[in-house]
Each structure stands twice: as C-alpha cells, then as structure tokens.
Design an enzyme around this catalytic site. Structure first.
Site, short mmCIF file in Angstrom:
data_model
loop_
_atom_site.label_atom_id
_atom_site.label_comp_id
_atom_site.label_asym_id
_atom_site.label_seq_id
_atom_site.Cartn_x
_atom_site.Cartn_y
_atom_site.Cartn_z
N GLN A 73 -46.61 -12.65 58.43
CA GLN A 73 -47.51 -11.53 58.76
C GLN A 73 -47.12 -10.84 60.07
OE1 GLN A 73 -50.00 -10.19 57.00
NE2 GLN A 73 -49.92 -11.66 55.32
N CYS A 75 -53.11 -14.54 47.47
CA CYS A 75 -52.66 -15.67 46.64
C CYS A 75 -53.84 -16.51 46.19
CB CYS A 75 -51.67 -16.54 47.40
SG CYS A 75 -50.42 -15.58 48.21
N ASN A 108 -52.89 -14.78 58.03
CA ASN A 108 -52.96 -13.72 57.02
C ASN A 108 -54.39 -13.29 56.69
OD1 ASN A 108 -52.48 -16.51 56.09
ND2 ASN A 108 -53.11 -15.72 54.11
N HIS A 124 -41.73 -7.82 51.89
CA HIS A 124 -42.76 -6.92 51.35
C HIS A 124 -43.97 -6.76 52.26
CE1 HIS A 124 -45.86 -9.75 49.50
NE2 HIS A 124 -44.88 -10.61 49.70
N SER A 138 -40.85 -12.36 55.25
CA SER A 138 -40.95 -11.81 53.90
C SER A 138 -40.93 -10.29 53.97
CB SER A 138 -42.26 -12.29 53.27
OG SER A 138 -42.42 -11.70 52.01
N GLY A 157 -41.26 -15.47 51.71
CA GLY A 157 -41.88 -16.37 52.67
C GLY A 157 -42.17 -17.76 52.09
N THR A 158 -42.63 -17.80 50.85
CA THR A 158 -42.98 -19.09 50.25
C THR A 158 -41.76 -20.01 50.21
OG1 THR A 158 -44.65 -18.03 48.89
CG2 THR A 158 -43.88 -20.17 48.13
N THR A 183 -26.75 -16.05 43.19
CA THR A 183 -26.28 -14.69 43.48
C THR A 183 -27.32 -13.95 44.31
OG1 THR A 183 -25.08 -14.71 41.41
CG2 THR A 183 -25.45 -12.54 42.40
N1 PLP Z 1 -47.08 -17.01 54.63
C1 PLP Z 1 -48.02 -16.11 54.92
C2 PLP Z 1 -48.72 -16.18 56.24
C3 PLP Z 1 -48.33 -15.08 54.01
O1 PLP Z 1 -49.28 -14.19 54.31
C4 PLP Z 1 -47.65 -15.04 52.77
C5 PLP Z 1 -47.98 -14.02 51.76
O2 PLP Z 1 -49.09 -13.55 51.68
C6 PLP Z 1 -46.65 -16.01 52.52
C7 PLP Z 1 -46.41 -16.98 53.46
C8 PLP Z 1 -45.86 -15.99 51.25
O3 PLP Z 1 -44.88 -14.99 51.31
P1 PLP Z 1 -44.21 -14.43 49.97
O4 PLP Z 1 -45.20 -13.54 49.32
O5 PLP Z 1 -42.99 -13.69 50.44
O6 PLP Z 1 -43.81 -15.61 49.15
#
Ligand code: PLP
Length: 379
Positions: free
Chosen positions: A177, A323, A149, A199, A197, A69-70, A235
């Site tokens: 989310q 985070c 989140n 996970h 994302s 996601g980031t 890759t």
């Molecule tokens: N955006 C939101 C709303 C999230 O909750 C998160 C992770 O907690 C992210 C972005 C970041 O995703 P990733 O952990 O895949 O980098």
C-alpha cells in the site's frame, strides 16, 4: 461513477497501457530467447530492474519480479522457514497484517513454527518496546507492514528496522500500500525484504517485485528455468513488468502533487463526515496515515448496507480489504484496534486517488450523509 476504492486497485495510467501494448503483439518474444529480439527484451527488463532498484536505494540484483504482493509476502515467510530454521522457528509479525502474511503464518504454525502477533494501539500502531521484548534467540524474521490496507496507518518502519538490525534479525515489510505513494529507502530503514504490487500505483495487475537484501540467503519459491538468476523460475510477464516500470516512474515524478491533492480531499471529506454526521468515529491514526485513506464507523449502521446504497448511487467504496469482501465477520484490523463487533461492522473504507476531484468528494459527502440519515431514520 465515483471510484473511491484505490486501496483495492487503481486504474493503469494511460502511458502504462500505451507502452505495454507493443510488448503483447509486436515485441512478443521470450526474453530468454538467444536471438536479437530476446536479448533486447532481456536488456529492457534489466533497465527496469535498475530503475526500480534506484528508487528504493537497492542494487538491481536485489529486485526480483513476482506476480504481485501475495507472492512476495508468501515467499519471504516461506524462505525464512526453509532457510533460517537452523537458527530457530520463531517469527514476529503484527495482528493487522494482510491475509497474505497472516494465512502464511497460520500455515507455518501448523508446520511447528511459532508466531508472535504483536498487538497495536487504538491508532493501529505497534509499540516498538513490545517488539523488542518479543525478540528471542530463536527469532528468524520480523515482518511488519509499511502501511495498513484498511485503516491506512503507517508503522514506525525506521525504528523497527533499527531494532531488527541491532538484533541481527532479517526485517521484511509489506509495502504493497505504500510503494508509489511514499518515498521508501531500504538502506536508510534497514529493510531486508520488501513486497510491492504494481496495481496499487497505476500499474497492471498480476505483477510486482520482491526486494531481497543480497547479503541474505533466498531459497527459490518456484523451480524451473533460470529466470531471475535462478531464484524465480517462469517466463517473465514482460508487458506487466514494463507497465510496472512506467507506473513507478510516473508515481515518483508526481508523488508530491498527488500526495497533496489526496491529502487535501481526504482531510476535507474526513472532517465533514466527522463533524457533520453524528455518531461517527475515525478508525486509524489521524496523522500517521496514507494520504488517500479514510476509514470511518457509523454507529448503528450496517456498513455493508451503506456500501450497497452508495453503489446504487454510483459511488464505489468498500468495507475493508477487497480480498475479504465476501467474509461477513468483522475485520481483524478493526478488532485489533479495539472496536466492538458492531462498530467494526459499521465501518466504511474510502480510498481517494490522485484523479478524484473536489466535486466528486463533495457529491460523495452529500450521498453518505443522505444514506446515513435514511438508514438511521428507518432504524
Ligand atoms: N499486502 C497488502 C497490504 C495488500 O493491500 C494487498 C492487496 O490488497 C496484498 C498484500 C496483495 O497484493 P496482490 O494483490 O498484488 O497479490
């Protein structure tokens, strides 16, 4: 151990682990290889791309695999800055976005871009009239998250998409989310960019995807090989992408039953906390919220201490975003919905997964009540 931090991450489904493993040893080939095994992997990745595209009503070439996601969030904002700056240098987002958005916006502000951070109401929802008023001739992107989140609040994505479309401004939504938990259709909601994302819905960490409307220009984030049609070099994370594809399938197949069980447990725990533990406050909307999310402030209590006490009793919850768990300052999301520093610092986030049981929820309630009582009597 009772794990109630599913917004931070989820366990991979057993099928995901099983299906990924052969792609780490037996089928370890490079999907860009010209030999048969490489071509087969390339085809396999394309099939997953097709499936993910079908899920959100997009076309396969609009799905770009990322590291999560980031990366997708950063890419969309940096792309707007690089690619659309001929039109202007103004971006609209909300004050409760994840740091993957907010810190990238901060970087862009230092580069001379202007960012409007829309306020939210007490429930954590933006006002679409305020959004419409914030639009200027030089606005190049609207980026508003699908679901928060920390407090689980859902934004009026369809209305936001309509406003963006009417004003011909690309609309990005961070659906990290939401994807896997809510049905998402990019066409119906006029979404141009979407971050996902794996996970967060039973897939592996370090993999995700960006949906990017093929009508809009997208400058690569990483330069190098020709992977992802030259838009994202490197890759491919083959096993990760395969795991994400399976997790996405399972989540879609079981969405209704998972939502129902999460909502039932969430409402039960939420109601008991709010009615049986005095001086508690629900943060975020009661109704427009993710099925598994509870965020509660316990007046007069330090949230971090309560979380540590629960951990000592083998119950894992959190104070907000994983985070920012090392940051002792009050959450920007809770401040944005109007909480005092004290109430924000007394908040605990409990995020329920489909595998949690009524017994675990009952035990969690008992332990929370006991810990809160103990902390309050000490004070
Ligand atoms: N955006 C939101 C709303 C999230 O909750 C998160 C992770 O907690 C992210 C972005 C970041 O995703 P990733 O952990 O895949 O980098």
């Amino acid at each position: 151990m009772i794990y109630l931090d599913h917004a931070a991450t989820t366990a991979a489904y057993p099928e995901v682990v099983r299906e990924m493993t052969p792609y780490l040893d037996r089928h370890y080939f490079n999907p860009s290889g010209s030999y048969r095994e490489g071509r087969l992997l390339h085809k396999k990745l394309y099939e997953i791309r097709e499936k993910l595209a079908t899920q959100i009503h997009a076309s396969p070439e609009e799905i770009i695999f990322t590291s999560g996601g980031t990366e997708a969030d950063n890419w969309v904002l940096l792309n707007a800055a690089r690619t659309y700056s001929g039109k202007g240098r103004h971006i609209i987002t909300s004050s409760i976005e994840h740091h993957a958005i907010l810190h990238t916006c901060g970087f862009l502000e230092k580069q001379g871009f202007e960012v409007t951070y829309l306020p939210v109401n007490r429930n954590g929802i933006i006002d679409c009239d305020v959004l419409a008023d914030a639009i200027r001739p030089d606005t190049i992107l609207i980026s508003i998250m699908y679901a928060n989140n920390e407090i689980g609040t859902l934004q009026p994505v369809h209305k936001i998409g309509q406003i963006a479309q009417k004003n011909s401004i690309p609309f990005h939504t961070d659906a990290v989310q939401a994807y896997g938990h809510l049905p998402i259709q990019v066409d119906a909601d006029f979404i141009d960019f979407l971050s996902v994302s794996a996970h967060k819905f039973g897939g592996p960490k370090g993999v995700g995807f960006l949906y990017a409307n093929k009508e809009l220009a997208l400058t690569p984030l990483l330069y190098g090989g020709a992977q992802e049609a030259g838009r994202r070099a490197g890759t491919e994370n083959v096993a990760g992408i395969i795991g994400m594809g399976i997790a996405s399938d399972i989540s879609a197949t079981h969405r209704k039953e998972h939502t129902k069980s999460q909502q039932t447990l969430r409402d039960h725990l939420m109601n008991r906390i709010l009615t049986e533990i005095p001086m508690t406050r629900l943060n975020g909307s009661r109704h427009d919220r993710l099925p598994g999310n509870i965020n509660v402030s316990f007046a007069g209590i330090d949230g971090a201490t309560l979380i540590a006490m629960l951990e000592a009793r083998d119950i894992y919850v959190s104070g907000g975003s994983a985070c920012s768990s090392s940051d002792p300052s009050p959450s920007h999301v809770l401040k944005a919905i109007g909480l005092s520093d004290e109430m924000a610092l007394s908040a605990v986030r409990i995020t329920i997964g489909h595998e949690n049981t009524p017994e675990e929820i009952e035990e969690t309630f008992r332990q929370i009540k006991d810990c809160v009582h103990e902390l309050r009597s000490l004070a």
